[in-house]
Every structure is written in C-alpha cells, then in structure tokens.
Scaffold this active site. Structure first.
Site, PDB file in Angstrom:
ATOM      1  N   SER A 169     -79.501  28.088  34.543  1.00  0.00           N
ATOM      2  CA  SER A 169     -78.822  29.041  35.434  1.00  0.00           C
ATOM      3  C   SER A 169     -78.219  30.211  34.670  1.00  0.00           C
ATOM      4  O   SER A 169     -77.984  31.272  35.256  1.00  0.00           O
ATOM      5  CB  SER A 169     -77.731  28.338  36.243  1.00  0.00           C
ATOM      6  OG  SER A 169     -78.320  27.477  37.190  1.00  0.00           O
ATOM      7  N   GLU A 210     -73.145  32.942  45.887  1.00  0.00           N
ATOM      8  CA  GLU A 210     -73.957  31.835  45.399  1.00  0.00           C
ATOM      9  C   GLU A 210     -73.735  30.565  46.224  1.00  0.00           C
ATOM     10  O   GLU A 210     -72.603  30.094  46.350  1.00  0.00           O
ATOM     11  CB  GLU A 210     -73.655  31.523  43.931  1.00  0.00           C
ATOM     12  CG  GLU A 210     -74.632  30.467  43.398  1.00  0.00           C
ATOM     13  CD  GLU A 210     -74.281  29.896  42.034  1.00  0.00           C
ATOM     14  OE1 GLU A 210     -75.216  29.525  41.328  1.00  0.00           O
ATOM     15  OE2 GLU A 210     -73.082  29.818  41.681  1.00  0.00           O
TER      16      GLU A 210
HETATM   17 ZN   LIG Z   1     -79.150  23.079  37.357  1.00  0.00          ZN
END
Ligand SMILES: [Zn+2]
Length: 322
Positions: free
Chosen positions: A45, A212
């Site tokens: 990420s 998010e």
């Molecule tokens: Zn992850």
C-alpha cells in the site's frame, strides 16, 4: 476514492450480497490500472499509495518518494498550492500508508510518528481517521495535536456532535490506532465524507479530497468473506455521498480505484435473490492483478482503457487544469 485491496471480486461480492447492485454503478466510465511497484510485481500500500498520490512508481514500503529516495509532490499538495481546499478521510490511522502517501515523504511506511509530524507542514485543511497515539503518545514526548492546535487546527476525537460545515483547518483522530471494523464503526465513513465535502466546498475555492475504504485490505488478509463484504458496502455508502454531491454540483470529478487486490479472492457461487456469496482466497497477501477504475463527472472519460496506476493522479491534475 481508494478501496484498499478492492479488486473486482471484492466489489462483486459486495454487489451480490447487496442484492445485485451498488452505488458505484452510477459511475459512467471504467478503466483498468496496472499496480506493480518499482521493486515488485506485487505492490504494497505504500508504493501503491505513492503511485496514486504522486504519479511515481516507487519501492514497496516507501511513502511519497521515488525509488531514488527523492521526495515527490502529491496531487493533494499540488491542489493545496493552487489554493484549493484539501482533505483526507480514512478508516485506518491517518498516518497509515495510503493516506500518508498524499502528505508525507518517508523512506519507510512504519515511521508513523515522523509521518504524523508532516501533517503540520502539508497544509491539508481537513483530516479524519484514527492514529491519535502517533500524535500524542510518542517516543519524543511531543504532542503534535497541540502543535496542530497552535497552528489553528480544531482537533477533535469523535465526529458524534460535529455538524457540517466545520471551520477549517480541522482534524479528527477518532481512535488510538485504526478505527474498528465496518460492522463496529456505524456510519463513520459516509458521515466523514459528507462532513469533508460540505466543509471543503464551503470555502468556495474548489477542493481535492482523498477517501480511503481502508479495511477491505485487512479483511482480505484475513480471508474473511463476510468482512470483505461489510467493508465494501461501507465504502459504497461513502461513494454514494460523493456521487450525490457530484451529481448536484455538476463540476466535481469522482475517481474510484484500488491500490491492489488482497487475498486472490475468487467467487465460486452466489445468489442475488438470497444475497449470498461463496468465495475462496488464494493467499493471505496481495496479488498482482490489475484493478478497476470507475469515474463520474467532468473528464470522467479520461479514465478509460488500460493504464499505469501512476497515470491516475496525472490525469486528475490535467482535469483540474493544474
Ligand atoms: Zn494489505
């Protein structure tokens, strides 16, 4: 809007469990993004967030820097410099990889306390998420919530009695670390997005907001079908808030994508009428598959076809005329 770990099957599992439809279907255009990082076929990420925030591929683990460890500017910073209002909303700590990539520059995503200090210099006008401990229970004994208050931020620890629009700059640290999972956090995410949009829009200069749906990824790591579905449906409720505004406003571009897929989720059976899904996972990690892009509003047609994930912020920047 970034669904962390939200591949096509995560989304379709949510759609099936919701009786065959989601708000995200209101998007008029779709595309696909290649997610590999500078150091690996399978991104994490940090590299995924950095690609989506800055338009630079980087090594896994790195935040807001290219693979030569040179800091790169995010689309949020560019919007901020252009005088737009800017915001961040996440369901993990606000110092976590994806939101961090939009305001911080660190060699390692685990440097949460260093990342927290960068909120202060980023100029971000609105943020909501977890991560209070990274600001207030630190190795250097400093209190960055107080530092933010000294810089005029209104810092709160719950959104319960907060009504839109809030005065900017504003920050909410609603958990010591990550927020609880979807089934335990009520309407936190859609409420935060509504608050963000109304508050940023009220300034009248236009705005850039990153949202998010952070924990689709966690449930994917845990190979938890029900958990994935809960997180996708929660993210979709936040998407509804954004699309409702964009529809009314007529001048707002909404782009929804993922940083990577998590779990190698496969749908083996399901039913729209029973709202059931039978899924299997191939890994407890991330996979290399391309992820979908969904768009709505002015310049939505710029997000079709197959592209590098790094194209997404570049095309947003172009759409904003920056
Ligand atoms: Zn992850």
């Amino acid at each position: 809007m970034i669904g962390d770990g939200m591949g096509l099957n995560q989304l379709y599992a949510g759609m099936t469990a919701n009786g065959g439809t989601l708000n995200i279907e209101r998007c008029t255009h779709t595309g696909l993004a290649k997610t590999y990082s500078a150091s690996s076929y399978i991104t994490d990420s940090a590299a995924g967030g950095t690609a989506l925030a800055t338009g630079s591929k980087t090594n896994n683990g790195m935040i807001g820097m290219n693979s030569d460890s040179v800091a790169v500017k995010s689309i949020l910073s560019i919007a901020e410099e252009a005088g737009m209002a800017t915001g961040l909303v996440a369901t993990v700590r606000i110092t976590h990889a994806t939101p961090a990539a939009f305001y911080a520059h660190q060699i390692n995503r685990g440097m949460y306390e260093e990342i927290a200090t960068e909120i202060l210099t980023s100029g971000v006008d609105f943020f909501v998420g977890g991560g209070r401990n990274n600001f207030e229970v630190r190795n250097d004994s400093l209190n960055y919530s107080d530092s933010l208050r000294n810089a005029n931020y209104n810092i709160v620890y719950s959104l319960d009695s907060i009504e839109a629009p809030v005065l900017l700059p504003f920050g909410a640290l609603c958990a010591d670390s990550d927020m609880p999972k979807a089934s335990e956090r009520g309407d936190f995410l859609p409420h935060a997005v509504d608050l963000a949009i109304k508050s940023l829009d009220a300034r009248g200069d236009g705005f850039f907001l990153m949202v998010e749906g952070s924990q689709i990824d966690y449930q994917g790591h845990g190979n938890n079908t029900e958990g994935v579905i809960d997180e996708v449906l929660d993210f979709d409720r936040a998407i509804r808030v954004a699309l409702d505004f964009a529809e009314r406003d007529g001048e707002t571009l909404v782009v929804i994508t993922a940083d990577h897929e998590t779990g190698g989720m496969t749908l083996l059976n399901g039913s729209y009428t029973d709202s059931t899904v039978e899924a299997q996972f191939n890994t407890s990690g991330h996979t290399g598959t391309m992820v979908p892009i969904y768009s709505f509003g002015p310049h939505a047609d710029h997000f079709t076809g197959i592209m590098e994930n790094t194209q997404i912020p570049l095309r947003i920047k172009e759409s904003l005329g920056l």
